[in-house]
Write a protein that holds these residues in place. Structure first.
Motif, PDB file in Angstrom:
ATOM      1  N   ARG A 243     -12.275   5.645  41.979  1.00 29.32           N
ATOM      2  CA  ARG A 243     -11.998   6.579  42.988  1.00 29.32           C
ATOM      3  C   ARG A 243     -12.477   7.889  43.185  1.00 29.32           C
ATOM      4  N   TYR A 244     -13.188   8.674  43.740  1.00 31.40           N
ATOM      5  CA  TYR A 244     -13.343  10.293  44.123  1.00 31.40           C
ATOM      6  C   TYR A 244     -12.298  10.853  44.647  1.00 31.40           C
ATOM      7  N   LYS A 246      -9.778   9.625  46.440  1.00 31.01           N
ATOM      8  CA  LYS A 246      -8.830   9.169  46.536  1.00 31.01           C
ATOM      9  C   LYS A 246     -10.226   8.197  47.241  1.00 31.01           C
ATOM     10  N   ASP A 300      -4.500  17.099  41.885  1.00 31.25           N
ATOM     11  CA  ASP A 300      -3.609  17.244  40.388  1.00 31.25           C
ATOM     12  C   ASP A 300      -2.735  18.276  41.350  1.00 31.25           C
ATOM     13  N   GLU A 309      -7.803  11.859  39.800  1.00 26.44           N
ATOM     14  CA  GLU A 309      -8.027  11.066  38.643  1.00 26.44           C
ATOM     15  C   GLU A 309      -8.524  11.591  37.599  1.00 26.44           C
TER      16      GLU A 309
END
Length: 324
Positions: A243-244, A246, A300, A309
């Motif tokens: 994923r990027y 999400k 993040d 991620e």
């Protein structure tokens, strides 16, 4: 109510786009199929519940606004608000409709402000917006002087949101078709300006998407492309294995130089980057009109320069090019 009758008439009488007119009923039937979209009856009911009110004023600016306070009573205002709430989540905006302020997930006006001074004037132009969502930017294109705006988007909820706004300006020369470019058997080089914003990275083949866009632009017309990019050199592209932010449908995120080179290879003239901007949590966030997770949940928490991620955080570039 046939939301598409005016568009059907326009397409059927347009020399080049006549085939789109003949295909439109089948495309609409597929795109608004109750068998495919179980929530569609509720969304249609929300549209049907909108009161028939006069909107003598309309402002196609930062807040796409329909109606003044004095045009409706409190009971009518409440019915409008309840109908619009039935279409939550609202992602693109903001809108103000007879005193109901729709504070959408995206401050889409910020993106518009970043591009408007860099594109060819839209006065009296036929404009196509590919992947237009609920049509916020389509309204801004009309406000910038476009003669007619056609948006396409495969999400029936977004299409219903658009027609909820058009309910208050039914004669406006603007429509959204529940489709993608893949749904049309032919693409015609008929549009003066073609926008593709927030679509390219969702396409498994970005080159094919750029080819499709080119096939809709008349000679001398303009492409306005907005997409995710990464920092780096010519030829570099991020292809997330998982994923990027999400999202599981992100395929290719190139550097700006790589994207420009793709456009040159496809024959576009003078492709140029006019803006690069890292998306902030002020521009994309959860609101009362979009109550689910948004950008702050995708980054993040210890470093907003990275996705959850570990990828580079979303940076968006606007590229403008002409079609030979």
């Amino acid at each position: 109510m046939n939301y598409f009758s005016d568009l059907q008439h326009f397409l059927s009488s347009h020399t080049a786009l006549k085939s789109w007119g003949s295909e439109l009923p089948a495309i609409i039937a597929k795109g608004l199929s109750i068998e495919r979209y179980g929530d569609l009856p509720g969304w249609k009911a929300a549209l049907d519940s909108l009161p028939n009110v006069t909107s003598e004023s309309m402002e196609l600016a930062t807040q796409v606004r329909f109606g003044e306070t004095s045009e409706t009573d409190s009971d009518t205002k409440q019915k409008i608000k309840e109908a619009l709430e039935a279409l939550i989540p609202w992602r693109k905006g903001p809108f103000s409709i007879h005193d109901t302020f729709i504070d959408t997930e995206w401050r889409s006006d910020w993106k518009w402000d970043r591009l408007i001074d860099h594109i060819a004037p839209l006065n009296n132009k036929l404009v196509l917006d590919v992947g237009c969502g609920n049509g916020y930017h389509c309204w801004r294109m009309l406000g910038a002087g476009a003669q007619r705006v056609i948006g396409i988007d495969p999400s029936p909820r977004f299409v219903m949101q658009f027609y909820a706004t058009k309910h208050f300006a039914p004669d406006a020369p603007i429509d959204v078709i529940p489709a993608t470019l893949d749904d049309f058997s032919q693409l015609h080089r008929s549009f003066d300006s073609v926008f593709s914003m927030g679509v390219l990275y969702h396409r498994p083949s970005p080159i094919d998407h750029l080819k499709q866009l080119k096939s809709t632009i008349r000679q001398g017309g303009q492409l306005i492309l907005e997409t995710l990019v990464i920092e780096g050199k010519l030829g570099e592209t991020l292809v997330p294995e998982g994923r990027y932010a999400k999202m599981n449908n992100v395929w290719f995120i190139p550097t700006p130089e790589t994207l420009v080179s793709w456009l040159k290879k496809l024959g576009f003239k003078n492709p140029r980057v006019v803006d690069i901007n890292q998306t902030t949590i002020q521009e994309q966030r959860a609101t009362e009109w979009m109550k689910f997770q948004s950008l702050p949940d995708f980054l993040d928490p210890a470093d907003y320069n990275k996705t959850i991620e570990g990828h580079p955080a979303p940076r968006r570039a606007i590229i403008v090019a002409e079609c030979p």
